[in-house]
Design a protein around this motif. Structure first.
Motif, mmCIF file in Angstrom:
data_model
loop_
_atom_site.group_PDB
_atom_site.id
_atom_site.type_symbol
_atom_site.label_atom_id
_atom_site.label_comp_id
_atom_site.label_asym_id
_atom_site.label_seq_id
_atom_site.Cartn_x
_atom_site.Cartn_y
_atom_site.Cartn_z
ATOM 1 N N LEU A 54 0.819 -1.205 0.000
ATOM 2 C CA LEU A 54 0.000 0.000 0.000
ATOM 3 C C LEU A 54 0.855 1.257 0.000
ATOM 4 N N VAL A 55 1.861 1.296 0.833
ATOM 5 C CA VAL A 55 2.640 2.525 0.965
ATOM 6 C C VAL A 55 4.007 2.443 0.303
ATOM 7 N N GLN A 56 4.351 1.307 -0.262
ATOM 8 C CA GLN A 56 5.639 1.152 -0.934
ATOM 9 C C GLN A 56 5.775 2.221 -2.022
ATOM 10 N N GLY A 57 6.810 3.026 -1.939
ATOM 11 C CA GLY A 57 7.052 4.027 -2.963
ATOM 12 C C GLY A 57 6.343 5.354 -2.756
ATOM 13 N N LEU A 59 6.761 7.707 -0.441
ATOM 14 C CA LEU A 59 7.719 8.783 -0.193
ATOM 15 C C LEU A 59 8.448 9.148 -1.481
ATOM 16 N N ASP A 60 8.856 8.143 -2.249
ATOM 17 C CA ASP A 60 9.538 8.419 -3.517
ATOM 18 C C ASP A 60 8.657 9.261 -4.436
ATOM 19 N N MET A 61 7.385 8.889 -4.538
ATOM 20 C CA MET A 61 6.465 9.625 -5.398
ATOM 21 C C MET A 61 6.327 11.074 -4.925
ATOM 22 N N LEU A 62 6.196 11.273 -3.630
ATOM 23 C CA LEU A 62 6.063 12.631 -3.097
ATOM 24 C C LEU A 62 7.318 13.453 -3.375
ATOM 25 N N LEU A 63 8.482 12.853 -3.223
ATOM 26 C CA LEU A 63 9.726 13.578 -3.484
ATOM 27 C C LEU A 63 9.859 13.926 -4.963
ATOM 28 N N LEU A 64 9.499 12.990 -5.834
ATOM 29 C CA LEU A 64 9.538 13.282 -7.267
ATOM 30 C C LEU A 64 8.602 14.441 -7.604
ATOM 31 N N LYS A 65 7.419 14.449 -7.000
ATOM 32 C CA LYS A 65 6.454 15.516 -7.272
ATOM 33 C C LYS A 65 6.982 16.865 -6.793
ATOM 34 N N LEU A 135 7.325 9.558 -12.291
ATOM 35 C CA LEU A 135 6.327 10.286 -11.511
ATOM 36 C C LEU A 135 4.938 10.104 -12.116
ATOM 37 N N GLU A 136 4.842 10.190 -13.430
ATOM 38 C CA GLU A 136 3.543 9.993 -14.086
ATOM 39 C C GLU A 136 2.990 8.605 -13.797
ATOM 40 N N LYS A 137 3.859 7.583 -13.886
ATOM 41 C CA LYS A 137 3.427 6.207 -13.596
ATOM 42 C C LYS A 137 2.971 6.074 -12.148
ATOM 43 N N GLU A 138 3.793 6.591 -11.226
ATOM 44 C CA GLU A 138 3.474 6.486 -9.803
ATOM 45 C C GLU A 138 2.200 7.249 -9.456
ATOM 46 N N ALA A 139 2.014 8.421 -10.052
ATOM 47 C CA ALA A 139 0.809 9.216 -9.785
ATOM 48 C C ALA A 139 -0.434 8.496 -10.311
ATOM 49 N N ASP A 140 -0.332 7.883 -11.481
ATOM 50 C CA ASP A 140 -1.452 7.101 -12.016
ATOM 51 C C ASP A 140 -1.788 5.937 -11.092
ATOM 52 N N LEU A 145 -5.108 3.480 -6.698
ATOM 53 C CA LEU A 145 -5.091 2.915 -5.353
ATOM 54 C C LEU A 145 -5.937 3.741 -4.390
ATOM 55 N N SER A 146 -5.762 5.040 -4.406
ATOM 56 C CA SER A 146 -6.519 5.885 -3.473
ATOM 57 C C SER A 146 -8.004 5.874 -3.803
ATOM 58 N N SER A 147 -8.346 5.756 -5.067
ATOM 59 C CA SER A 147 -9.741 5.655 -5.458
ATOM 60 C C SER A 147 -10.350 4.357 -4.932
ATOM 61 N N ALA A 148 -9.598 3.265 -5.040
ATOM 62 C CA ALA A 148 -10.079 1.971 -4.540
ATOM 63 C C ALA A 148 -10.243 2.008 -3.027
ATOM 64 N N ILE A 149 -9.302 2.617 -2.336
ATOM 65 C CA ILE A 149 -9.401 2.734 -0.876
ATOM 66 C C ILE A 149 -10.609 3.572 -0.506
#
Length: 158
Positions: A54-57, A59-65, A135-140, A145-149
């Motif tokens: 669920l949370v893997q990556g 932090l990486d996504m946030l830093l890239l953004k 970043l585009e891949k991770e954001a997608d 994921l957040s929509s499913a949650i």
């Protein structure tokens, strides 16, 4: 919206629904983003269970953004994350710098020593083209994921 001990899942669901920070769940402390075996999210002193997928990556996504906005040093990255999250998210130095190093090794960011606005030498990080694609891949993925949650949280109890 929620109790003073609202879960991070409630916050993530609210963010996914584009709630304003005023609608976010009440918080007793700032959450701490850490990374050990994946990132873990939770309020200080209130660990939450975390499915690592669920949370893997996260932090990486946030830093890239954050670095997609402009090149900046590590301290500025940390401060910007705190600012853009409405003082809800913070990252410890022990998680920030290893994660930035990993992003650099992946080729998603570059680092260059420069003099900061305060006259000190600091490492400035910039997003690469490869990092922008990641970043585009991770954001997608995060959007799905957040929509499913969010859908799961909205289930009506019997």
């Amino acid at each position: 919206m929620a109790s003073p001990h609202a879960s991070m899942f409630e916050l993530q669901a609210c963010i996914a629904e584009h709630c304003s920070p005023m609608e976010w769940p009440a918080k007793p402390h700032l959450p701490l983003l850490t990374e050990g075996r994946g990132a873990s999210l939770g309020y200080r002193g209130h660990r939450m269970s975390k499915p690592s997928d669920l949370v893997q990556g996260t932090l990486d996504m946030l830093l890239l953004k954050i670095l997609a906005l402009e090149p900046m040093n590590g301290f500025a990255v940390s401060q910007r994350l705190k600012q853009v999250s409405g003082d809800v998210l913070q990252v410890s130095d022990g998680s920030l710098y290893p994660s930035l190093h990993k992003l650099e090794q992946e080729g998603w960011i570059t680092a260059e020593w420069k003099t900061s606005e305060y006259g000190r030498r600091a490492k400035y990080y910039s997003l690469t083209r490869l990092g922008r694609r990641q970043l585009e891949k991770e954001a997608d993925n995060w959007g799905r994921l957040s929509s499913a949650i969010s859908r799961a949280i909205k289930l009506k109890e019997a």
